[in-house]
Structure formats: structure tokens, C-alpha cells
Motif scaffolding. Structure first.
Motif, PDB file in Angstrom:
ATOM      1  N   VAL A  46      44.878  44.342  45.027  1.00 46.29           N
ATOM      2  CA  VAL A  46      44.201  43.242  44.186  1.00 46.29           C
ATOM      3  C   VAL A  46      44.656  42.191  43.066  1.00 46.29           C
ATOM      4  CG1 VAL A  46      42.602  43.609  42.003  1.00 46.29           C
ATOM      5  CG2 VAL A  46      43.069  45.455  42.658  1.00 46.29           C
ATOM      6  N   GLU A  47      43.888  40.792  44.026  1.00 44.27           N
ATOM      7  CA  GLU A  47      44.794  39.604  43.793  1.00 44.27           C
ATOM      8  C   GLU A  47      44.970  39.338  42.011  1.00 44.27           C
ATOM      9  OE1 GLU A  47      44.530  36.719  45.527  1.00 44.27           O
ATOM     10  OE2 GLU A  47      44.578  35.051  44.237  1.00 44.27           O
ATOM     11  N   ARG A  48      46.255  39.616  41.696  1.00 42.67           N
ATOM     12  CA  ARG A  48      46.121  39.662  39.475  1.00 42.67           C
ATOM     13  C   ARG A  48      46.074  40.853  39.182  1.00 42.67           C
ATOM     14  NH1 ARG A  48      49.936  35.994  40.895  1.00 42.67           N
ATOM     15  NH2 ARG A  48      48.672  33.479  41.324  1.00 42.67           N
ATOM     16  N   VAL A  98      31.087  32.395  45.561  1.00 44.69           N
ATOM     17  CA  VAL A  98      31.915  31.368  46.134  1.00 44.69           C
ATOM     18  C   VAL A  98      32.940  30.383  45.541  1.00 44.69           C
ATOM     19  CG1 VAL A  98      31.705  29.265  47.880  1.00 44.69           C
ATOM     20  CG2 VAL A  98      29.715  30.855  47.690  1.00 44.69           C
ATOM     21  N   LYS A  99      33.991  30.265  46.335  1.00 48.80           N
ATOM     22  CA  LYS A  99      35.289  29.781  46.261  1.00 48.80           C
ATOM     23  C   LYS A  99      35.328  28.735  46.968  1.00 48.80           C
ATOM     24  CE  LYS A  99      40.115  29.678  44.762  1.00 48.80           C
ATOM     25  NZ  LYS A  99      41.328  30.842  44.374  1.00 48.80           N
ATOM     26  N   ALA A 100      34.800  27.408  47.061  1.00 50.11           N
ATOM     27  CA  ALA A 100      35.081  26.062  48.126  1.00 50.11           C
ATOM     28  C   ALA A 100      36.149  25.445  47.715  1.00 50.11           C
ATOM     29  CB  ALA A 100      33.400  25.796  47.615  1.00 50.11           C
ATOM     30  N   TRP A 137      28.199  28.849  42.349  1.00 43.64           N
ATOM     31  CA  TRP A 137      29.399  28.677  42.768  1.00 43.64           C
ATOM     32  C   TRP A 137      29.734  28.052  41.402  1.00 43.64           C
ATOM     33  CZ3 TRP A 137      28.687  26.929  48.014  1.00 43.64           C
ATOM     34  CH2 TRP A 137      29.302  26.134  48.624  1.00 43.64           C
ATOM     35  N   ARG A 138      31.523  28.653  41.897  1.00 46.80           N
ATOM     36  CA  ARG A 138      32.984  28.087  41.008  1.00 46.80           C
ATOM     37  C   ARG A 138      32.555  26.975  41.115  1.00 46.80           C
ATOM     38  NH1 ARG A 138      37.353  30.973  41.459  1.00 46.80           N
ATOM     39  NH2 ARG A 138      37.807  31.788  39.494  1.00 46.80           N
ATOM     40  N   ALA A 139      32.980  25.944  39.393  1.00 46.14           N
ATOM     41  CA  ALA A 139      33.593  24.790  39.785  1.00 46.14           C
ATOM     42  C   ALA A 139      34.936  24.508  39.398  1.00 46.14           C
ATOM     43  CB  ALA A 139      32.616  25.225  37.663  1.00 46.14           C
ATOM     44  N   VAL A 189      31.852  28.170  36.136  1.00 49.02           N
ATOM     45  CA  VAL A 189      33.622  27.907  35.530  1.00 49.02           C
ATOM     46  C   VAL A 189      34.217  28.085  34.413  1.00 49.02           C
ATOM     47  CG1 VAL A 189      33.253  25.071  33.794  1.00 49.02           C
ATOM     48  CG2 VAL A 189      30.852  25.659  34.859  1.00 49.02           C
ATOM     49  N   LYS A 190      35.237  28.052  34.260  1.00 45.92           N
ATOM     50  CA  LYS A 190      36.291  28.886  34.070  1.00 45.92           C
ATOM     51  C   LYS A 190      36.278  28.453  32.366  1.00 45.92           C
ATOM     52  CE  LYS A 190      39.186  30.329  37.573  1.00 45.92           C
ATOM     53  NZ  LYS A 190      40.770  29.997  37.435  1.00 45.92           N
ATOM     54  N   HIS A 191      36.047  29.319  31.073  1.00 41.98           N
ATOM     55  CA  HIS A 191      36.490  28.589  30.158  1.00 41.98           C
ATOM     56  C   HIS A 191      37.372  27.838  29.411  1.00 41.98           C
ATOM     57  CE1 HIS A 191      40.306  30.476  27.949  1.00 41.98           C
ATOM     58  NE2 HIS A 191      39.208  31.523  28.688  1.00 41.98           N
ATOM     59  N   ILE A 213      42.236  24.677  32.493  1.00 42.52           N
ATOM     60  CA  ILE A 213      42.442  23.914  33.879  1.00 42.52           C
ATOM     61  C   ILE A 213      42.970  25.929  33.965  1.00 42.52           C
ATOM     62  CG2 ILE A 213      45.712  24.846  33.682  1.00 42.52           C
ATOM     63  CD1 ILE A 213      45.022  21.708  32.979  1.00 42.52           C
ATOM     64  N   ASP A 214      43.582  26.640  33.153  1.00 43.93           N
ATOM     65  CA  ASP A 214      43.148  28.192  34.107  1.00 43.93           C
ATOM     66  C   ASP A 214      43.454  28.654  33.284  1.00 43.93           C
ATOM     67  OD1 ASP A 214      43.558  29.345  36.262  1.00 43.93           O
ATOM     68  OD2 ASP A 214      44.687  29.005  37.559  1.00 43.93           O
ATOM     69  N   PHE A 215      42.879  29.530  32.243  1.00 45.64           N
ATOM     70  CA  PHE A 215      43.103  30.472  31.636  1.00 45.64           C
ATOM     71  C   PHE A 215      44.741  31.016  30.898  1.00 45.64           C
ATOM     72  CE2 PHE A 215      40.110  33.166  35.650  1.00 45.64           C
ATOM     73  CZ  PHE A 215      39.532  32.618  35.083  1.00 45.64           C
ATOM     74  N   GLN A 269      44.911  39.494  33.046  1.00 50.79           N
ATOM     75  CA  GLN A 269      45.935  39.480  31.735  1.00 50.79           C
ATOM     76  C   GLN A 269      46.777  38.485  32.616  1.00 50.79           C
ATOM     77  OE1 GLN A 269      45.914  42.927  29.014  1.00 50.79           O
ATOM     78  NE2 GLN A 269      47.194  41.868  28.067  1.00 50.79           N
ATOM     79  N   GLU A 270      46.364  38.053  33.538  1.00 49.58           N
ATOM     80  CA  GLU A 270      47.156  37.004  34.498  1.00 49.58           C
ATOM     81  C   GLU A 270      48.367  36.154  33.769  1.00 49.58           C
ATOM     82  OE1 GLU A 270      45.555  34.171  37.199  1.00 49.58           O
ATOM     83  OE2 GLU A 270      47.398  33.304  37.598  1.00 49.58           O
ATOM     84  N   TYR A 271      47.884  35.909  32.365  1.00 49.74           N
ATOM     85  CA  TYR A 271      48.771  34.350  31.449  1.00 49.74           C
ATOM     86  C   TYR A 271      48.839  35.181  30.263  1.00 49.74           C
ATOM     87  CZ  TYR A 271      48.087  31.242  35.629  1.00 49.74           C
ATOM     88  OH  TYR A 271      48.010  30.652  36.895  1.00 49.74           O
TER      89      TYR A 271
HETATM   90  C1  GCU Z   1      44.282  31.229  39.420  1.00 48.71           C
HETATM   91  C2  GCU Z   1      44.922  32.219  40.465  1.00 48.71           C
HETATM   92  C3  GCU Z   1      44.181  32.805  41.065  1.00 48.71           C
HETATM   93  C4  GCU Z   1      43.637  33.018  41.118  1.00 48.71           C
HETATM   94  C5  GCU Z   1      42.247  31.605  41.390  1.00 48.71           C
HETATM   95  C6  GCU Z   1      40.753  31.516  41.242  1.00 48.71           C
HETATM   96  O1  GCU Z   1      44.698  30.594  40.022  1.00 48.71           O
HETATM   97  O2  GCU Z   1      46.052  32.343  39.779  1.00 48.71           O
HETATM   98  O3  GCU Z   1      45.074  34.018  41.732  1.00 48.71           O
HETATM   99  O4  GCU Z   1      42.384  32.914  43.172  1.00 48.71           O
HETATM  100  O5  GCU Z   1      42.904  31.303  39.440  1.00 48.71           O
HETATM  101  O6  GCU Z   1      40.025  31.934  40.056  1.00 48.71           O
HETATM  102  O7  GCU Z   1      40.766  31.745  41.596  1.00 48.71           O
END
Ligand code: GCU
Length: 599
Positions: free
Chosen positions: A99-101, A221-223, A258-260, A299-301, A304-306, A332-334
């Protein structure tokens, strides 16, 4: 339907927790919308009325939470789309694992290349999600590797088996798909969304999915993000790309998330003109109005990145003609990786108070895995619980939700201690980690523990620019990257000006001297010292509080698990405190006003 034992309750009385004193009435003519219900309790009898099965189910779960009499109330979800997304791989990935993260063991769905043989656990998970109002789940990682891409085609039967378990709880199943699937799976020499063969491939593949899973939800989709393929390779826009998948799904009522999260992940740290915070807005707002009706832009909240503290993403405030989803991260990645207690709903709730009117969906990246407590840290369950409850009703009070979860989980004798440990745990975590919204002072790669300069000269676009005089990122219009200009008023001016920028976001928006005086009256450097000493001290107190709780109150195993995680949190918090304080003491040369120990 009174008296019938619906599948989602596993039979009334038998294990459901619902007694004979609950009367469920499904009345298609009651005037309520899909998923809504009316609930009342009087004279010891609870009545639930809904127009559909889903509403009845949500009302039943509400009945389980009830305590005492209740005058009739109608509840309806704030948004129709309430999704949990998994970053699960089918195969163990050499770097990211199963499982990623993921910090809760393996996947609930796959075990090293094969579908789990514990589908009952999946059923329990579905019930757990439904009980808090989740009605959609995407099963696999947004980074779609070659083996996982095949879930869409020859591994579809596995998706169908999982969908059968989720369906019992009115949860629709989604898949993350690769934009390059027409090449990877279809053998085409292109994935260009303008190519007819590509359109046909998506249409045919999607037809097959619906022939197997008629209530399939759609694609995530993460493109063009962190190495994933996307429409940029063909000179097409993200609307072009998303709309091809949307056209394939539309006949069946499916949707594309569709991810931003699109930015340059190969930045040169010397290049001060590129600002990662700007990227999503720059890429997507020109496309407002161009996405098909069944595309939801996710859209991530934050921009930058959580990180433990970020401003709200301006994208969420700037695309009125696009369906939007706000994305939260329960994993809880970060925020301590489920070794640290960090109750996140106060953060999510403050984001929702700004964006609730603008979003059509709430998405949360799951923190659950095959761990026996679901979330590794038993107290991290509260994040998943409240994520669902807030998606249903963003106005709910995070502390009340915490107590609701505690009441359903722990005996009264433990409630006070758990409450004290958790209520301010996000603020405590923020205190001993990166200060004043600057973010990313974490160890590169695994993102656990402090490494102040770990990302400072990297390609990821996450810098703090600390030097001997000051720290922070100048994102002003006047002298910086201009990111503040992406906000509507009054936020644009509020963030631009030192006089109005909130302390907790100061270093996200401004580069200031260490001697800059905050609204709190402290200098930046003294704030850094104080919050780090206080944060680590608060964790030491948490350790003591938990140790004072007799183990049998919560069960020896759970007590030991929490105690073990708290010890690690204490070790890690001390490490954060000492590295951050030492780093800034060495940079600034300014002593702590209280003369505490800095190395
Ligand atoms: C973060 C995370 C990645 C993940 C990415 C995402 O950067 O570290 O593991 O793939 O977010 O949300 O796509």
C-alpha cells in the motif's frame, strides 16, 4: 419493510446492534431525497423513515449512535459523492510496498499479487465505511503500475468480487486507471485522446466493465503527475484527456475523478521563478467550463501536498463551472504515519468551512489496512470515522465527532483519557514539526522524521529558504512568486500583507527575518523554540496519561499497542524538537530567551 432484516444489518438483533425497538419504514412517497432519512425516538422506540434502502441504512446506523429520546429530525448528505480512495497495489511494489503510503499493514483487498481470500473482512470494512456515510470507494493506487492496470481488463473478476461486498452497503466501486491503458493494455501505439482508436478502446473497455459490474462508479486518474502518463505528451489539455474517459462512462452513469495534482517534479532548486504552489491553478483554471458533466476535478485541500498546515487550495475557490472534489489524506503520510496521534478533523473542518459551498464531492485517502485495529494506531480510526461524518455534514463539530467516536469505541472509564490525548493532537504535532506553515522539513522519500534541508536542494519544489537572516517562501505579488494573487478577495490581500497573514501560515506566504514579531507578540525564532519545547513536552504528558490508565479498562493488547506507539511518538517528537531548534539556533545565532537546552 418494517421487520425485515436487511442484508446491510446482517440481520436485525443478530450482531447488528439494532434491537426490536427500532422500526424501519421504507416509503417511496415520503418525500425525502435519495439517501436522506427521518429519525425519531420516543417512548423507547426509534423510528426511521426513508424513501430508499440507502436512506434506511444511514438511518439505522444513526439509530445505533442514539442515546436517549429524539424529536423527529431529517438528515441528508451535504454532497452526493463521499469517497474513500485506496492507494493499494495488487503486487508488492519494490519501493512503496503493498500500500503506497500505507501504515496499517497490507492491503484489505490484495495480498501479494492475488485477491484476498478474506472477503468477509472486506464486508466488515464496507459496513464500517457505510456506517459513517461513505458511498464510494476506489480500490487501487493512483500510481497505476503495469500489473494493476489489468484490473480494468483481465482482472476484472476481482473487482467484481470486491464490488459485491461493497454493494451490500450501497457503496459503489471505482478503479484508478492509467491514462496510457490503450497502449499498456490495448497494444495501441498512442494514448492520444484525439485519436479515434483511443476513444474506441476506452468505450469498449468501459462497456466490458459495466457488463460485469452494472453499478460500477467510474475511474480515478492521476495524469501528467509524478511520472504518470497524461495528455501533455500529445499536446492535449487535461479537459481533452478527461473528456474521452467521461464519454466512455457517460452512457452508464459513471464518472471520472480527474486529479489536479499536476506540477513540475523535476524542478531546478536554483530556479526561483517556478512555484509548485501555483501549479494546479495555472494548469486547471483556464479549463473551467471545458470538462464534461461527469468529470469531477479532484483537488488536494492545500496547494502543495498534505502538509500539517497549508492554506486552502485556491483551485477550490476558482472553478465555478467545474464539478470539484476536495481531497483529504487520512493516511498520515506527513502527520506521523500512524505512529503519532494526530486527530486531523479540525484541519479538515476548517478547510470545509471555506470550500463547502464550492465542492460536489469529498474524497479521503484511506488509512486502513489489514492490521487488526484497521489503522495500526488504534486512535487513528477516529480520522477515518470523522472523514465520513464530515463528508456527510461538514458543519459537524470535530470535537463532538471525536467524542461520538470515543463513545462508540471505548468504555466510559477510558473516554476522558482518550479525549485528552486526541483533542489537540494536530496542534501538538504541528508544534514539534515544521513551523508556521513552512512544511516539508521531513526525511526525503519515506517522509518520516525531521530532515530540515532534506528537500532544500532537490527537484521537488518544496523549499524553505532558511539563511542566517530569515526563513520562508515569498509568495507575494509584490516581491515573490505571485501565488497570493491566485486567491479571490479578501483572501488574496489577507495573505499578501504581513499585517493580516495569519501566524500559522506566515512562512508559507512570506520570507521574514527571525526577529519578525508575530501577531502573538513573539518573534519567529522564539515561536519556533517555544512550540518545539511545548510540543515535545505535551507528548511526554500524553505518555504519562496513557500509562496511568489501567490496561484492563481498554484491554491489555490495545493498551500495549497505544503505549508502544506513544513511546515512538515521544522519541520522534524529541528528535524533531532538537533538530529544528538546533538548526535555527545555528542559522540565526539567536539564543532561546528561556535558556533551554539547544544543541
Ligand atoms: C504524495 C505521495 C505520493 C502520492 C502522491 C499523490 O506525493 O508522496 O506517494 O502518489 O502524493 O497524491 O499522487
Amino acid at each position: 419493510m418494517s421487520g425485515v432484516h436487511p442484508a446491510w444489518l446482517g440481520g436485525l438483533g443478530g450482531g447488528s446492534g439494532l434491537g426490536d425497538d427500532v422500526v424501519l419504514t421504507r416509503d417511496p412517497l415520503c418525500g425525502l431525497e435519495a439517501e436522506a432519512y427521518t429519525i425519531a425516538r420516543s417512548g423507547g422506540v426509534t423510528t426511521v423513515v426513508a424513501a430508499d434502502e440507502a436512506g434506511l441504512m444511514y438511518g439505522s446506523f444513526h439509530a445505533l449512535r442514539l442515546d436517549g429520546e429524539l424529536a423527529a429530525q431529517t438528515h441528508r448528505p451535504f454532497v452526493a459523492r463521499r469517497m474513500v480512495q485506496h492507494w493499494d497495489n495488487v503486487f508488492v511494489h519494490p519501493v512503496m510496498g503493498q500500500v503506497e503510503r500505507g501504515y496499517s499493514g497490507g492491503s484489505l483487498f490484495w495480498e501479494d499479487g492475488a485477491l484476498t481470500d478474506d472477503l468477509d473482512r472486506v464486508g466488515d470494512y464496507a459496513r464500517l465505511l457505510a456506517s459513517v456515510g461513505i458511498n464510494a470507494v476506489s480500490l487501487n493506487n493512483v500510481n497505476v503500475h503495469a500489473g494493476e492496470a489489468r484490473l480494468l481488463t483481465d482482472r476484472l473478476s476481482e473487482v467484481a468480487a470486491l464490488a459485491a461486498r461493497f454493494r451490500q452497503y450501497h457503496i459503489r466501486v471505482y478503479l484508478s486507471v492509467s491514462f496510457a491503458a490503450p497502449m499498456v493494455l490495448g497494444g495501441l501505439d498512442t494514448a492520444d485522446p484525439a485519436d479515434e482508436r483511443v476513444k474506441d478502446w476506452w468505450a469498449t473497455a468501459t462497456q466490458r466493465v459495466y457488463a460485469t459490474i452494472p453499478d460500477f462508479g467510474g475511474y480515478v486518474v492521476k495524469a501528467d503527475s509524478e511520472g504518470q502518463p497524461g495528455p501533455f505528451a500529445y499536446g492535449r489539455t487535461h479537459a481533452d484527456g478527461a473528456n474521452v474517459l467521461a464519454a466512455a462512462l457517460a452512457p452508464f452513469g459513471g464518472e471520472v475523478y480527474w486529479r489536479a495534482f499536476v506540477y513540475n517534479h523535476r524542478q531546478d532548486w536554483r530556479d526561483r521563478s517556478t512555484d509548485r504552489a501555483r501549479a494546479a491553478y495555472d494548469h486547471f483554471t483556464p479549463l473551467d467550463g471545458e470538462f464534461a458533466a461527469n468529470v469531477v476535478l479532484q483537488v488536494k485541500h492545500g496547494p502543495i501536498d498534505f502538509q500539517p498546515r497549508e492554506p486552502v487550495s485556491p483551485v477550490l475557490l476558482s472553478m465555478p463551472r467545474t464539478s470539484l472534489a476536495v481531497e483529504f489524506q487520512a493516511t498520515q503520510e506527513y502527520t506521523g504515519q500512524q505512529r503519532h496521534v494526530c486527530y486531523l478533523p479540525p484541519m479538515w473542518s476548517s478547510v470545509l468551512s471555506t470550500v463547502a459551498g464550492a465542492v460536489d464531492a469529498v474524497v479521503t485517502v484511506s488509512n486502513a489496512g489489514d492490521d487488526r485495529y484497521w489503522t495500526n494506531h488504534p486512535l487513528a480510526q477516529a480520522n477515518l470515522y470523522a472523514a465520513g461524518r464530515l463528508a456527510w455534514d461538514p458543519a459537524l463539530d470535530p470535537t463532538a465527532l471525536l467524542d461520538e467516536w470515543i463513545g462508540l469505541t471505548f468504555p466510559p472509564a477510558a473516554a476522558g483519557v482518550v479525549h485528552e490525548l486526541m483533542r489537540d493532537s494536530w496542534a501538538v504535532y504541528e508544534g514539534y514539526t515544521s513551523p508556521l506553515g513552512v512544511g516539508f522539513m521531513v526525511h526525503p522519500g519515506d517522509h518520516y522524521g525531521p530532515d530540515v534541508d532534506g528537500y532544500e536542494y532537490s527537484r521537488w519544489g518544496t523549499y524553505h529558504f532558511a539563511d542566517r537572516d530569515g526563513v520562508g517562501v515569498d509568495r507575494t505579488r509584490a516581491t515573490g512568486t505571485g501565488f497570493t494573487g491566485q486567491y479571490p478577495q479578501p483572501l488574496a490581500d489577507e495573505h499578501e500583507s504581513l499585517a493580516t497573514c495569519p501566524d500559522e501560515l506566515l512562512l508559507f506566504f512570506h520570507h521574514v527575518p527571525y526577529t519578525h514579531v508575530l501577531h502573538s507578540g513573539k518573534t519567529v525564532i522564539q515561536h519556533i523554540y517555544d512550540t518545539h519545547f511545548q510540543g515535545a513536552a505535551a507528548v511526554a504528558e500524553m505518555v504519562g496519561r496513557w500509562a496511568a490508565l489501567p490496561p484492563e479498562t481498554v484491554g491489555e493488547d490495545l493498551h500495549a499497542r497505544v503505549a508502544d506507539r506513544l513511546r515512538e511518538q515521544e522519541r520522534s517528537a524529541n528528535e524533531w524538537r532538537d533538530q529544528i531548534n538546533t538548526y535555527f539556533h545555528r542559522k540565526s545565532g539567536i539564543p532561546d530567551a528561556q535558556g533551554r537546552r539547544i544543541y
